[in-house]
Design an enzyme around this catalytic site. Structure first.
Site, short mmCIF file in Angstrom:
data_model
loop_
_atom_site.label_atom_id
_atom_site.label_comp_id
_atom_site.label_asym_id
_atom_site.label_seq_id
_atom_site.Cartn_x
_atom_site.Cartn_y
_atom_site.Cartn_z
N THR A 115 -34.66 60.63 -9.95
CA THR A 115 -33.73 60.70 -8.83
C THR A 115 -32.51 61.50 -9.25
O THR A 115 -32.06 61.41 -10.39
CB THR A 115 -33.31 59.29 -8.36
OG1 THR A 115 -32.42 59.40 -7.25
CG2 THR A 115 -32.64 58.50 -9.46
N HIS A 132 -37.39 45.80 -19.17
CA HIS A 132 -37.39 45.36 -20.57
C HIS A 132 -38.59 44.47 -20.88
O HIS A 132 -38.90 44.22 -22.07
CB HIS A 132 -36.08 44.62 -20.88
CG HIS A 132 -35.58 44.84 -22.27
ND1 HIS A 132 -36.40 45.21 -23.31
CD2 HIS A 132 -34.34 44.72 -22.80
CE1 HIS A 132 -35.69 45.31 -24.42
NE2 HIS A 132 -34.43 45.03 -24.14
#
Length: 398
Positions: free
Chosen positions: A317, A369
């Site tokens: 993006t 994560h």
């Protein structure tokens, strides 16, 4: 003979749509296959074509209302074109449209951008009543948006918004696309362990390459060489080294891929959409730029298909086109990573003990994560940085 105008099936999981703009008025004649009404789902926007030549005799569902798949939303009476009505202008075929000169690639990443995008709904209604266009009115709202009081002030019907004479609220239902964006953003924050790491890139080498080859590139491929193709190439290079960032959690399994389907966030007429560039590892710079240019044009026209919005493995993006210096992008579930590009600014940096001015860009990687360890994320971003600062490394695969 009256024919029902029904909501067509637009996807396996879609049972309801929102009625968008009617391109044809009740009592008006329309040509077969011309677009008569826009339908909006939580993923994309579609147009319903007229099944035959005829007159719209009744509209059952107005703009903003919801309708189920298969529901009748209007009736069309078969009729020949009236003698006093000019034939509609022929639409360009996809082949001819693709052959048209393309705007510069950087513009592909800009959202909407047309002057009508600045007009608030209440202002649009008053402008229609008074026969005004956006160019006639100076907007005083955020970002130059045109408010209802701006239109009234232009007509002498009131003062501009700055004097406090007008204090209005307008309640507008959220569109299906905006609802889905909101749901997915909350889902990403709730279901993933998101963390962002940052780095900065000296864009000198990329800018020099663009400057050196831009004319030849444009002449050969009829599209300008932009930054995004370099980033796509650098990301694919990094993902090949760190496959966890290209993986996803599926149930209790971790799914790795040997292909790279890169989502490219582009602004469209109904908001941000992320069409997917399939098998980006197989594409040349020119093919990447042509696809990005095509995505940008069709996003602004709300012509991106459902299939093109599904199945990405990683997203890029570019907030820099709007002036962003630094941000933390949000992962698009079930993907495990998203790269944020930002604005290029000349800044003083130290090179070999000397202070020099270089065009610098901050880049940000947000990752899940649960899938990606911090070391992998940091080294991946460093790999992207190195590939952009020394583009020859991507060609040499070192």
């Amino acid at each position: 003979m009256s024919v029902e105008i029904k909501v067509p099936s637009v996807g396996e999981s879609i049972t309801e749509v929102q009625i968008g703009a009617w391109h044809a008025e009740q009592g008006k004649w329309v040509a077969q296959d011309s677009e008569i009404v826009e339908l909006e789902t939580d993923k994309a926007t579609f147009d319903v074509p007229a099944p035959l030549d005829g007159i719209i005799v009744e509209i059952l569902k107005k703009t903003g209302e919801m309708a189920s798949v298969g529901e009748v939303i209007g009736y069309l009476e078969e009729a020949e074109r009236p003698a006093d009505q000019a034939a509609p202008a022929p639409e360009k075929s996809p082949e001819k449209a693709a052959a048209a000169p393309a705007p510069k690639a950087e513009a592909s990443a800009h959202a909407g951008g047309g002057s009508d995008d600045r007009v608030m709904p209440a202002a649009a209604r008053v402008m229609a009543e008074k026969g005004l266009s956006p160019a006639d009115v100076t907007g005083t709202g955020p970002g130059g948006r045109i408010l209802k009081e701006d239109v009234l002030a232009h007509q002498g019907g009131g003062a501009a918004s700055g004097n406090g004479a007008f204090r209005e609220e307008e309640i507008v239902p959220m569109s299906p696309i905006r609802k889905k964006i909101a749901e997915r953003l909350v889902e990403a924050q709730t279901n993933a362990a998101l963390l962002t790491t940052f780095n900065e890139v000296d864009m000198s080498s990329v800018m020099e390459l663009r400057s050196q080859y831009k004319d030849l590139f444009l002449k050969k491929y009829d599209v300008k060489l932009g930054f995004m193709s370099f980033f796509v190439k650098a990301v694919v290079d990094g993902l090949s080294q760190f496959p966890q960032i290209n993986a996803e959690i599926r149930g209790t399994d971790l799914v790795f891929r040997n292909y790279y389907d890169i989502g490219i966030a582009v602004g469209g007429g109904k908001g941000l959409v992320v069409p997917v560039m399939r098998n980006a590892e197989r594409l040349s710079f020119a093919e990447i730029e042509l696809k990005i240019n095509d995505f940008g044009q069709r996003a602004r026209a709300n012509k991106i298909s459902l299939d093109e919005l599904q199945g990405g493995t990683f997203t890029i993006t570019n907030g820099g086109v709007y002036g962003s210096l630094l941000s933390t992008p949000i992962v698009n579930p079930p993907q495990s990573g998203v790269l944020g590009m930002h604005g290029i600014q000349e800044r003083p940096i130290a090179v070999n003990g000397q202070v020099v001015i270089r065009p610098m860009m901050y880049i940000a990687l947000t990752y899940d994560h649960r899938v990606v360890d911090g070391r992998e994320a940091v080294v991946f971003l460093k790999r992207v940085k190195e590939a952009l600062e020394e583009p020859a490394r991507m060609l040499m695969e070192i």
